[in-house]
Design an enzyme around this catalytic site. Structure first.
Site, mmCIF file in Angstrom:
data_model
loop_
_atom_site.group_PDB
_atom_site.id
_atom_site.type_symbol
_atom_site.label_atom_id
_atom_site.label_comp_id
_atom_site.label_asym_id
_atom_site.label_seq_id
_atom_site.Cartn_x
_atom_site.Cartn_y
_atom_site.Cartn_z
ATOM 1 N N TRP A 362 0.840 -1.213 0.000
ATOM 2 C CA TRP A 362 0.000 0.000 0.000
ATOM 3 C C TRP A 362 0.867 1.252 0.000
ATOM 4 C CZ3 TRP A 362 -1.704 2.899 4.818
ATOM 5 C CH2 TRP A 362 -0.737 2.794 5.833
ATOM 6 N N ASP A 363 2.172 1.080 0.243
ATOM 7 C CA ASP A 363 3.110 2.198 0.198
ATOM 8 C C ASP A 363 2.908 3.013 -1.082
ATOM 9 O OD1 ASP A 363 3.974 0.102 1.853
ATOM 10 O OD2 ASP A 363 6.050 0.756 1.822
ATOM 11 N N GLU A 489 0.606 -2.227 12.527
ATOM 12 C CA GLU A 489 0.834 -3.672 12.596
ATOM 13 C C GLU A 489 1.141 -4.165 14.013
ATOM 14 O OE1 GLU A 489 3.726 -4.602 9.572
ATOM 15 O OE2 GLU A 489 2.281 -4.250 7.960
ATOM 16 N N LYS A 601 2.754 0.870 16.058
ATOM 17 C CA LYS A 601 3.961 0.854 15.218
ATOM 18 C C LYS A 601 4.026 2.088 14.316
ATOM 19 C CE LYS A 601 6.145 -2.109 11.715
ATOM 20 N NZ LYS A 601 5.905 -3.156 10.713
ATOM 21 N N GLN A 602 2.870 2.486 13.798
ATOM 22 C CA GLN A 602 2.885 3.539 12.770
ATOM 23 C C GLN A 602 1.545 4.252 12.691
ATOM 24 O OE1 GLN A 602 2.993 -0.145 10.253
ATOM 25 N NE2 GLN A 602 2.655 1.400 8.657
HETATM 26 C C1 BGC Z 1 5.003 -1.425 7.473
HETATM 27 C C2 BGC Z 1 3.982 -1.525 6.365
HETATM 28 C C3 BGC Z 1 4.675 -1.305 5.044
HETATM 29 C C4 BGC Z 1 5.834 -2.262 4.868
HETATM 30 C C5 BGC Z 1 6.618 -2.018 3.601
HETATM 31 C C6 BGC Z 1 6.135 -2.402 7.214
HETATM 32 O O1 BGC Z 1 7.100 -2.255 8.184
HETATM 33 O O2 BGC Z 1 4.415 -1.699 8.711
HETATM 34 O O3 BGC Z 1 2.972 -0.563 6.557
HETATM 35 O O4 BGC Z 1 3.769 -1.472 4.009
HETATM 36 O O5 BGC Z 1 6.714 -2.096 5.958
HETATM 37 O O6 BGC Z 1 7.166 -0.740 3.590
#
Ligand code: BGC
Length: 763
Positions: A362-363, A489, A601-602
């Site tokens: 999804w990036d 996550e 986490k984010q």
């Molecule tokens: C993140 C995801 C991301 C992936 C690739 C993971 O660490 O939690 O949101 O899509 O990295 O960049």
């Protein structure tokens, strides 16, 4: 990390190679690509510390995932972007002594990457053990205009002798050499790595053919060496049981103080195995044609391409040279890495390393596409076309999962789900809505109805069908989306992740509104499209009912929006007693430890504030940001940029600057200590967002651009350009005023700090 042998200045990144400190990190920084293929910044002659890597976008192989305990519907196959043969290799020797950067006597060894051309220029002086001195210079480029081509120009200038120099230039097969089994972010090696099954030479051209084991792909790698003053040349091959390389060994005559040149042309092309054999002759012809132009021709073509690119995409920052260089570096890597042919996408690490196995996430839609939509909408379109190309696989996946419509894979290359850990993979069903969100923005910015009719609508409809089927109507609540994972996550398989629910609501409204607008504007098209996709009024009503009655979890008592139903009732993570070295938590704690705590986490709920700002009042943004920010680790590089943007909106100037600085410098300063595995594409694009959505305060609401600029006191001025509905708007922000200039296109209305203004073309 402080790479003190890097000197960063505006458009030039200079690397002092006298010491090889941070060498593998610098290979990522000096990676070159054009979206079709890319190569790490390794030296032509190699060195023992290197993590060699050349990657062709979407050239991958698959292998069955072996689960200890499998269950129905788990992803079946790994997909891994392969290391392809290395065509950069050039060895130089004099009187049998081979140039070796770790052993030879070398002076003034440095290289520069010019962001205005994408060319790396390297130079050194070598003194052999017998005292012969030669100046060596190499220039390397990967053509932006000719997607299959890399060109290297080597010049040699003997300083105190005339005689012979030997050059061995060829194609080499490398192995992955930085595998860390304990880090899920790094790629593992496939059981069978790519091999060269045939290699030969046809006059001056060398060709190596490779094929994958399971994905039915074949690749040709070809080179031609053009050299002055050849004495003799011969082919040297090693066989498959050893390293399987092929070189041309060329003895050349050199004259004291005169420059002798070798231009090496390298060519990559892949296709399905069965098609490739029939295409080879044609491709070789194409390659030979390209080799008719000299190195200068390609250098000029790079200059032209990048001139045009920077014209639209540059960001000028007055007040901080480091940040100026870093933002340009990030934008540069985005254009280098992005697939531009509608069949490929942009991997989480671009084409700069093997991290995340070359997968698309999804990036792309949430982080990268906004940059392209507003600067190069044609590229944004190609990225969305890629999603369309894998729609049938997304439909198969939804079916396999027992749902209607289409579910896009969390991580993939070929369109199939490749995430072996479904709680942080397939369960992130927000991927559908992320893609649809960017389709909506793309459509509003470009008004490209043709795209919507031919591709966008079908994706929107099928992913909405999935959501309609997946969501459950729960009495007293409304429509709930249960058992999913949001962007964060560190919480998995939750009920009603607010980000997901809001994004789905937004998408369904978009679909219904789009159908309504067709009905109002083009009745025939409306009827055709409904009948083509078998859409009944009842189904449209259901979409409407869902978006109008989507459940959002408010915790009245705490005065907060829940990240999901359960989040606010968990114990808060013990941040005070968590040692610094235990971050990122994912590398040090079992998921069960993490999932039962309030620890993020984010950006998750905070991300919804950026994407759908109209869903929140200022007070809600503030209360929730203040709360959630404190329990966020930013263990993902996708996090700080979003927090920085919202912090800026809320007037937290220092915090916002810190988040921005960490984002913009992530790769150039290796802030996550893993740049050797590749750049962080999402955070690079996030740094662009920090400028435009953060300091510029730009939001696109209902097809209108709103700006609430707020510049921090570290900068005097920021300037950027935005393409919007056929216009180019230049925005110049100073602390006490903002100028909007309509560079091209018709007059347009925008909103500046709540006030509607009309931009008029002056000349
Ligand atoms: C993140 C995801 C991301 C992936 C690739 C993971 O660490 O939690 O949101 O899509 O990295 O960049």
């Amino acid at each position: 990390m402080n790479m003190n042998n890097l000197n960063i200045n505006n458009w030039i990144i200079k690397h002092n190679l006298e010491t090889l400190d941070y060498y593998s990190e610098s290979e990522t920084i000096f990676a070159q690509a054009n979206g079709y293929f890319g190569t790490r910044g390794t030296l032509e002659e190699g060195c023992s510390q290197e993590i060699e890597g050349t990657f062709v976008n979407a050239f991958y192989d698959t292998e069955e995932i072996v689960y200890g305990e499998a269950a129905y519907g788990y992803a079946k196959n790994r997909q891994t972007q392969l290391l392809v043969p290395n065509s950069k290799t050039i060895y130089i020797s004099i009187d049998g002594e081979v140039l070796d950067v770790e052993k030879s006597i070398i002076e003034n060894h440095s290289r520069e990457l010019d962001l205005k051309t994408g060319i790396i220029n390297r130079s050194l002086k070598w003194r052999t053990n017998t005292g012969k001195e030669v100046l060596i210079n190499t220039e390397r480029l990967i053509s932006m205009e000719y997607e299959n081509l890399m060109a290297i120009n080597l010049s040699l200038k003997p300083l105190n002798f005339s005689g012979e120099i030997n050059i061995k230039s060829g194609i080499k097969r490398d192995k992955l050499n930085d595998i860390d089994e304990n880090d899920p972010r790094v790629s593992g090696e496939l059981k069978y790595s790519l091999n060269i099954y045939d290699k030969y030479c046809e006059k001056d051209l060398i060709i190596a053919k490779s094929k994958t084991n399971n994905s039915n792909l074949g690749l040709i790698t070809s080179i031609i060496n053009k050299v002055d003053n050849v004495i003799d040349r011969e082919i040297e091959k090693s066989d498959e049981s050893t390293d399987n390389n092929i070189y041309e060994s060329i003895n050349i005559k050199v004259v004291e103080n005169e420059v002798c040149n070798l231009t090496k042309y390298c060519y990559y092309y892949f296709d399905k195995q069965d098609r490739l054999e029939n295409e080879i002759d044609h491709k070789i012809k194409d390659f030979r044609e390209l080799c008719k132009n000299n190195y200068g021709y390609y250098k000029e073509s790079q200059e032209k391409y990048y001139n045009k690119f920077w014209e639209n995409s540059d960001i000028v920052i007055d007040g901080d040279n480091e940040i100026q260089a870093a933002i340009r570096f990030n934008i540069f890597h985005l254009i280098q890495s992005v697939g531009k042919n509608g069949k490929t996408n942009i991997a989480a690490k671009g084409l700069t390393g093997d991290g995340y196995e070359g997968h698309y996430f999804w990036d792309t839609e949430t982080y990268v596409i906004p940059h392209f939509i507003y600067t190069n909408p044609d590229i944004a379109k190609k990225l969305l076309e890629y999603r369309y190309s894998i729609l049938s696989k997304a439909k198969d996946r939804a079916k396999e999962m027992s749902y209607k419509g289409a579910l896009y894979p969390w991580r993939t290359i070929c369109g199939e789900e490749s995430s072996a850990y479904y709680p942080a993979g397939t369960a992130q069903i927000h991927i559908n809505a992320d893609i649809m969100y960017s389709i909506k923005k793309y459509y509003e910015v470009t008004e490209d109805l043709e795209f919507m009719i031919s591709k966008g609508f079908e994706m929107l409809l099928e992913t909405s069908r999935f959501y309609a089927d997946y969501s459950d109507y729960i009495e007293g609540r409304g429509y709930c989306i249960n058992g999913v994972t949001g962007p964060d996550e560190y919480c998995a398989l939750v009920n009603n992740n607010t980000y997901t629910n809001m994004m789905v609501r937004y998408q369904l409204k978009f679909l219904v509104d789009f159908i309504e607008s067709l009905k109002a504007n083009d009745k025939k098209l409306y009827n055709d499209i409904l009948s083509k996709f078998n859409v009944k009024i009842k189904e449209i009503k259901l979409f409407e009912d869902i978006y109008k009655n989507m459940y959002i979890h408010y915790d009245e008592e705490k005065g907060l929006i829940g990240q999901d139903d359960a989040f606010l009732n968990k114990k808060v993570w013990d941040f005070k007693n968590t040692p610094k070295e235990n971050y990122p938590l994912l590398l040090n704690y079992h998921p069960m430890v993490i999932y039962k705590h309030q620890v993020i986490k984010q950006a998750d709920l905070i991300l919804s504030m950026l994407l759908i700002p109209e869903n929140f009042t200022y007070e809600e943004k503030k209360a929730n940001f203040d709360y959630y920010e404190k329990v966020t680790t930013h263990d993902s590089s996708l996090s700080e940029c979003i927090h920085g943007i919202i912090a800026n909106e809320l007037g937290y100037e220092d915090m916002s600057y810190k988040f921005f600085e960490n984002t913009v410098k992530t790769d150039l300063y290796d802030l996550h200590n893993n740049v050797k595995n590749g750049v962080h594409i999402a955070s690079m694009a996030g740094s662009w967002q920090c400028i435009v959505f953060g300091f510029g305060g730009m939001r696109q609401i209902d097809g209108v651009l709103h700006f609430n600029p707020r510049l921090c006191d570290k900068f005097n001025k920021i300037e950027f350009k935005i393409r919007f509905k056929g216009r180019v708007i230049k925005v110049s922000i100073e602390r006490d005023k903002t100028d909007y200039q309509l560079v091209s296109g018709k007059n347009i209305t925008i909103v500046n700090n709540g006030e509607v203004i009309e931009l008029v073309k002056l000349f």
